[in-house]
Each structure stands twice: as C-alpha cells, then as structure tokens.
Design an enzyme around this catalytic site. Structure first.
Site, PDB file in Angstrom:
ATOM      1  N   GLU A 169     -41.828  49.758 -14.116  1.00 44.33           N
ATOM      2  CA  GLU A 169     -41.234  49.678 -15.455  1.00 44.33           C
ATOM      3  C   GLU A 169     -42.346  49.398 -16.467  1.00 44.33           C
ATOM      4  OE1 GLU A 169     -38.186  49.702 -17.212  1.00 44.33           O
ATOM      5  OE2 GLU A 169     -39.452  49.058 -18.878  1.00 44.33           O
ATOM      6  N   CYS A 225     -29.030  59.536 -18.883  1.00 41.75           N
ATOM      7  CA  CYS A 225     -28.132  59.321 -20.020  1.00 41.75           C
ATOM      8  C   CYS A 225     -28.215  60.491 -20.990  1.00 41.75           C
ATOM      9  CB  CYS A 225     -28.464  58.005 -20.717  1.00 41.75           C
ATOM     10  SG  CYS A 225     -30.182  57.879 -21.213  1.00 41.75           S
ATOM     11  N   GLN A 238     -27.409  46.712 -19.490  1.00 41.88           N
ATOM     12  CA  GLN A 238     -26.438  47.763 -19.804  1.00 41.88           C
ATOM     13  C   GLN A 238     -25.290  47.186 -20.626  1.00 41.88           C
ATOM     14  OE1 GLN A 238     -26.571  50.988 -18.976  1.00 41.88           O
ATOM     15  NE2 GLN A 238     -28.167  51.109 -17.433  1.00 41.88           N
ATOM     16  N   CYS A 250     -14.195  45.622 -34.151  1.00 40.60           N
ATOM     17  CA  CYS A 250     -14.540  46.997 -33.811  1.00 40.60           C
ATOM     18  C   CYS A 250     -13.851  47.325 -32.505  1.00 40.60           C
ATOM     19  CB  CYS A 250     -16.054  47.109 -33.668  1.00 40.60           C
ATOM     20  SG  CYS A 250     -16.600  48.545 -32.757  1.00 40.60           S
ATOM     21  N   ASP A 295     -34.344  56.517 -13.414  1.00 38.12           N
ATOM     22  CA  ASP A 295     -33.380  56.283 -14.497  1.00 38.12           C
ATOM     23  C   ASP A 295     -34.130  56.234 -15.832  1.00 38.12           C
ATOM     24  OD1 ASP A 295     -31.252  55.502 -16.069  1.00 38.12           O
ATOM     25  OD2 ASP A 295     -31.022  53.515 -15.179  1.00 38.12           O
ATOM     26  N   CYS A 324     -18.614  55.263 -33.653  1.00 40.03           N
ATOM     27  CA  CYS A 324     -17.802  56.015 -32.690  1.00 40.03           C
ATOM     28  C   CYS A 324     -17.312  57.288 -33.357  1.00 40.03           C
ATOM     29  CB  CYS A 324     -16.655  55.205 -32.119  1.00 40.03           C
ATOM     30  SG  CYS A 324     -15.756  54.200 -33.282  1.00 40.03           S
ATOM     31  N   CYS A 360     -19.320  53.951 -40.766  1.00 38.90           N
ATOM     32  CA  CYS A 360     -20.096  53.331 -39.699  1.00 38.90           C
ATOM     33  C   CYS A 360     -20.752  54.381 -38.812  1.00 38.90           C
ATOM     34  CB  CYS A 360     -19.182  52.407 -38.893  1.00 38.90           C
ATOM     35  SG  CYS A 360     -19.732  52.038 -37.234  1.00 38.90           S
TER      36      CYS A 360
END
Ligand code: SAH
Length: 387
Positions: free
Chosen positions: A267, A342, A217, A93, A315, A19, A16
């Site tokens: 935006e 991020c 989010q 998951c 952001d 993670c 996958c």
C-alpha cells in the site's frame, strides 16, 4: 419497500448532487449497473446478477458537514453545492447514518450558547470549519471530529460535557486543527477531547481501528459481501502465498489470512500501512506482513527475485492499475487473480492486458456499494489458462 423508494425525493437533491439517481426506482438502478458491467465485461464471462442492498438508505457510516453562516449571520451546516463552496443547509440525508446526522445538527444548535463561531472561508476567520462523524455499524462506537481553524477552544470543557450529555452514544471526541487554505477537510494536528481518539468496527470477524484520517469503506454492509465474494473466489486451502495489492488498512489481507499460508500486503499510503500493522497485531494475526510501496514497484522486485505467489487480490483506486503492475503480475504468474474494482471502465482495460497475457475470466460479480449514485463495484476471478 419498493414503492416507497421510487418516490423518495430530497429537497436538496439538485443542489447537492450527492445522489444523482434520486427518483430512480432502486430495482432500476440495479439493472442499469448490472448492464454497465455486462457491457464492459460480458465478452469475457457471464456476469452474475448484481448484489443490491435490502435497505439501500442511510448506508454511509461516515458523514461530514461544512459549517458557515447565512446572510443573517446564523450558523448553517450542510454540504457544498456541487462544484462550489456554497453551503446547502442540510440536517438529514437519505444516504447518511441518521445518528451522525443528528449529532451534527445538534452541534450546530449548541454553538451559539458556547460562543462558538463558524469559519468564514473568505475572511479566514471564525472557529468551526467542519464536523466529521463516523460510526462503527457492528460495534456502535461513534467518533465525532470537530475541525477547527485554531487549537484555541475556550469552551472546550463545557461544550464537550454538554455534547456528551446530549449524545451519550459518542465514544470519542477529537479536535482536528486545519489552519490551511485548502479544500481538504482534515488537518494534520489532532487533540483528543474525550475517549480513545479512534473507534473500532468489525468486518468479517476482524476488528479494525478507524482513526479520523484513516481510510475505511463507507458502506460496511456491502463491504462484507464484497470481501466474502473475493475470498470465496480465491478458493484458499491454507497453504497459499497471497498478495493483497492496494491493501489500504489491510482489511482484505486480514480477512483472508486465516485461510491462507501467508499474506503480503502492499500500500502506498503510510498511515494506512501503519493501521494495517496495528490491525494485524490487534487481531492476533501473525502470517501477514505489510509494506509501504508502489504496488507495481513491489511486485516487480518480487517477480525479479523469483518469489512465488499463488493468489493475488488487487483493489486499485478508480484509475485502475498500471502496466508496471500488470506486467509484473504476468511475470509472477499466480494461479488466480481476484480483481476488486470500483470502476468497470478501468477494470475492463486492465482485464484486457491480463487476458492477453494468459488469464481467463471465470467469475464476474457486481456489488452495489453506493445506492442512488452511478458507482458500481465488481469482483472478478481470473485464472491462468491451463490450470
Ligand atoms: N483494499 C482496501 C483499500 C482499497 S482503496 C479496502 O478495501 O479498504 C485503494 C488503495 O490503493 C488506497 O488505500 C490507496 O492509497 C492505494 N494506492 C493507490 N495507488 C497505489 C499504488 N500505486 N501502489 C499501492 N497502493 C496504492
């Protein structure tokens, strides 16, 4: 708790790739992320200890699964093997909301009874391509979206009734039609099969509408902490003129509005701007206005017209901001800039421009929004020198 987290291993982890930090103790993950932010931002200011999660599992409020068939013709659902379109069958998951996982697995089990087929990408035949489930963690509202290749759904009524009986927690069910040859999950057309067609969630005391396609989010527990840090850094007194750049559906703008004089949000995504305007109205917020534009172009114009701006939240996406925006920001000369990032690499790059232009970095707060992945979020406060 920690011992337990050190030993978690998902059987699908390698295929996958969702993670990548499987088997890395959570405390260690936090150390690595903090060190990365320190490496890039430490020269400007002391980096505060990262805010981790108390329960770093099943934090994702949005889950999507691809549907297909195995060699024996049985319907399977799961994630695409990384870098391919081969489906790795998965029912659960460790990052995803468990309610969502159960709904998806049950939809798959129910399909044969209702003669619903899975889509075959190569042959371009079959019905169900994906299922998307989103849950409002604060409201417990649940949206399930069936993504089909065609609007023709003979079992629609019987299937909807059966699914709702098995999962009464579903508050809305939507059919999204995606007949294009695309790797995008959702298509443009939608039909509401049950409920309102959207769910709501609450963040920092405000209600937000989440439609199948709107951005929200994915880790609401940490998002609330992130926004609180951002708003705290802004030190608003109720009089400021504030800009929320790259505002998405207006979440930061609306959470800050009560403490500000007025807020302008900008935006690029039209749907997000529409949601932001609806969110402001639904929350009875009257001092926010939203504009659909490139953030750089918007600020350039505002700066050229000599508009005053006291605090800027920014952001941007992973690619960071651009020189057009940063130069106009220096011209607009707000007292404080709160940069929510991020991607620490582009954060450091943009910070260098702002530091050269007369800002100093006062606070750096890393937040772990995505446990078990390499991503790290950071909130930075900069203020104009001499202030
Ligand atoms: N602040 C929001 C959204 C952050 S994601 C939240 O916390 O939910 C970054 C947003 O920047 C996305 O909504 C994306 O559509 C928008 N964006 C990307 N490039 C942009 C640009 N050049 N000008 C304005 N917005 C842009």
């Amino acid at each position: 708790m920690e011992a337990e987290l050190n030993n978690i291993l998902c059987p699908n982890a390698k295929k996958c790739g969702g993670c990548r930090w499987q088997g890395v103790p959570y405390a260690r993950q936090l150390e690595i992320k903090e060190a990365e932010v320190r490496r890039l931002m430490g020269k400007y200011c002391r980096v505060a200890p990262i805010w981790g999660m108390e329960q770093p599992l099943h934090y994702r409020n949005k889950v999507q699964a691809a549907f297909g068939t195995d060699r024996h013709g049985r319907v399977i659902s799961g994630v695409y093997q990384s870098g391919s379109h081969r489906i790795v069958p998965t029912d659960e998951c460790m990052l995803e909301d468990l309610t969502a996982d159960r709904i998806i697995a049950d939809i798959r089990r129910m399909m044969p009874k209702f003669k619903m087929t899975a889509y075959d990408e190569r042959r371009r035949s079959g019905f169900l391509r994906h299922v998307l489930v989103r849950r409002g963690f604060a409201t417990d509202e649940v949206m399930a979206v069936l993504v089909s290749s065609t609007p023709i759904f003979p079992a629609q009524k019987a299937f909807t009734a059966a699914l709702l009986e098995q999962h009464p927690e579903i508050t809305t069910l939507v059919l999204n039609i995606n007949d294009a040859e695309t790797s995008l999950v959702l298509g443009q057309r939608e039909k509401v099969l049950f409920g309102r067609g959207y769910i709501e969630d609450v963040l920092c005391g405000n209600r937000f509408r989440i439609s199948p396609r709107s951005f929200y989010q994915v880790n609401p527990v940490q998002t609330e902490k992130l926004y609180r840090a951002a708003i705290d850094f802004a030190a608003l007194t109720g009089r400021e003129r504030v800009l929320d750049a790259y505002c998405g559906t207006g979440t930061i703008a609306l959470c800050a509005a009560g403490a500000a004089g007025e807020v302008a949000g900008v935006e690029l995504n039209r749907d997000a701007v529409r949601d932001a305007i609806a969110n402001a109205r639904a929350n009875g917020v009257h001092n926010c206005r939203f504009t659909c534009a490139d953030a750089g172009a918007f600020l350039e114009e505002a700066a050229a017209e000599g508009e005053r701006c006291d605090v800027v939240f920014m952001d941007p996406p992973r690619a960071g901001s651009d020189l057009r925006f940063l130069r106009s920001l220096l011209r607009a000369a707000p007292a404080r800039i709160v940069y929510i990032s991020c991607n620490p690499e582009t954060l450091a790059r943009d910070t260098a421009v702002l530091a050269k232009g007369g800002y100093s970095v006062r606070r750096v707060q890393p937040v772990d929004m995505f446990p078990f992945t390499e991503h790290v979020e950071t909130v930075v406060l900069m203020s104009r020198l001499g202030r």
